[in-house]
Design an enzyme around this catalytic site. Structure first.
Site, short mmCIF file in Angstrom:
data_model
loop_
_atom_site.label_atom_id
_atom_site.label_comp_id
_atom_site.label_asym_id
_atom_site.label_seq_id
_atom_site.Cartn_x
_atom_site.Cartn_y
_atom_site.Cartn_z
N TYR A 139 2.39 -18.90 23.28
CA TYR A 139 2.77 -19.26 24.65
C TYR A 139 1.90 -18.49 25.65
CZ TYR A 139 5.58 -19.82 28.87
OH TYR A 139 6.00 -20.10 30.15
N SER A 148 2.49 -18.75 34.27
CA SER A 148 3.55 -17.81 33.90
C SER A 148 3.01 -16.39 33.97
CB SER A 148 4.05 -18.07 32.47
OG SER A 148 4.91 -17.03 32.03
#
Length: 237
Positions: free
Chosen positions: A146, A132
């Protein structure tokens, strides 16, 4: 279009979104494709019927089940590790078990799956982990854990690229920015906020991520390894 005829491809987390687009792309290219799913059984079975790919139920948080699934596919040419989970919010309020599960799925699972695949992977094989852009940038509150998992993927990719390079096996991460999916719909409540960070103000299409995965997995990707390939419309620019 890269021709993957005769190639053995496994996609971990392939029933929806980016994973499903990757399954479609490699199937269209002629590969023998299998993919895993955890909870989306109807979507998985429909995708299997559509593409001819084999759907395998496996929980990426279960290390033994995961490595057994990878081993069962035999000698792989390509593994794409897409399975992931997202937990965001006030770190003072988030459940510790939810954070630990995210670490299991986003960090431990890619490492163990990549290593298990490499045990019997063909020379010049491809290991691709979907990371990501938040591994590089976390521009809003609530995403610390995250972002940590996605930054961990970066170190993993760099290290494994050196570990497996003498066999011609490449290890890369694709780092999507906002991408239209069930987890992050293009018309979702956070879309306008995310587009505000972007130079190209739209979500990526899952097919755009899949096309880049196919490029890395193809013959022109043989020298590309240990790298993070960001596809984010300038989100992190």
């Amino acid at each position: 279009m890269n021709d993957f005829t005769g190639k053995n491809v496994l996609v971990l987390g392939g029933s929806r979104g980016i994973g499903a687009a990757i399954v479609r792309r490699f199937s269209k290219g002629g590969a023998a494709v299998a993919f895993t799913y955890a909870g989306s059984e109807n979507a998985a079975q429909a995708l299997g019927l559509e593409t001819g790919a084999q759907a395998i139920k496996a929980n990426s948080a279960d290390r033994d089940a995961l490595t057994s699934t990878v081993a069962s596919r035999g000698v792989l040419d390509v593994i794409v590790i897409n399975a992931g989970t997202l937990v965001m919010g006030d770190p003072l309020a988030l459940a510790a078990d939810d954070i630990d599960n995210m670490i299991d799925v986003n960090v431990r699972a890619p490492y163990h799956a990549a290593v298990e695949a490499a045990r019997r992977m063909n020379p010049n094989g491809r290991i691709i982990i979907i990371g990501s852009v938040n591994g590089d940038r976390m521009p809003f509150a609530g995403g610390a854990a995250y972002a940590m998992t996605k930054s961990a993927v970066q170190g993993m990719v760099r290290g494994l690229a050196r570990d497996f390079g003498d066999r011609g096996i490449t290890v890369n991460s694709i780092q999507p920015g906002p991408t239209d999916s069930d987890m992050n719909p293009a018309e979702g409540p956070m879309a306008s906020m995310m587009h505000g960070f972007m130079a190209i103000k739209r979500h990526a299409k899952p097919s755009e991520i899949a096309e880049f995965a196919a490029f890395i997995a193809g013959p022109n990707g043989a020298i590309i390894t240990g790298a993070m390939h960001t596809i984010d419309g300038g989100f992190g620019a």
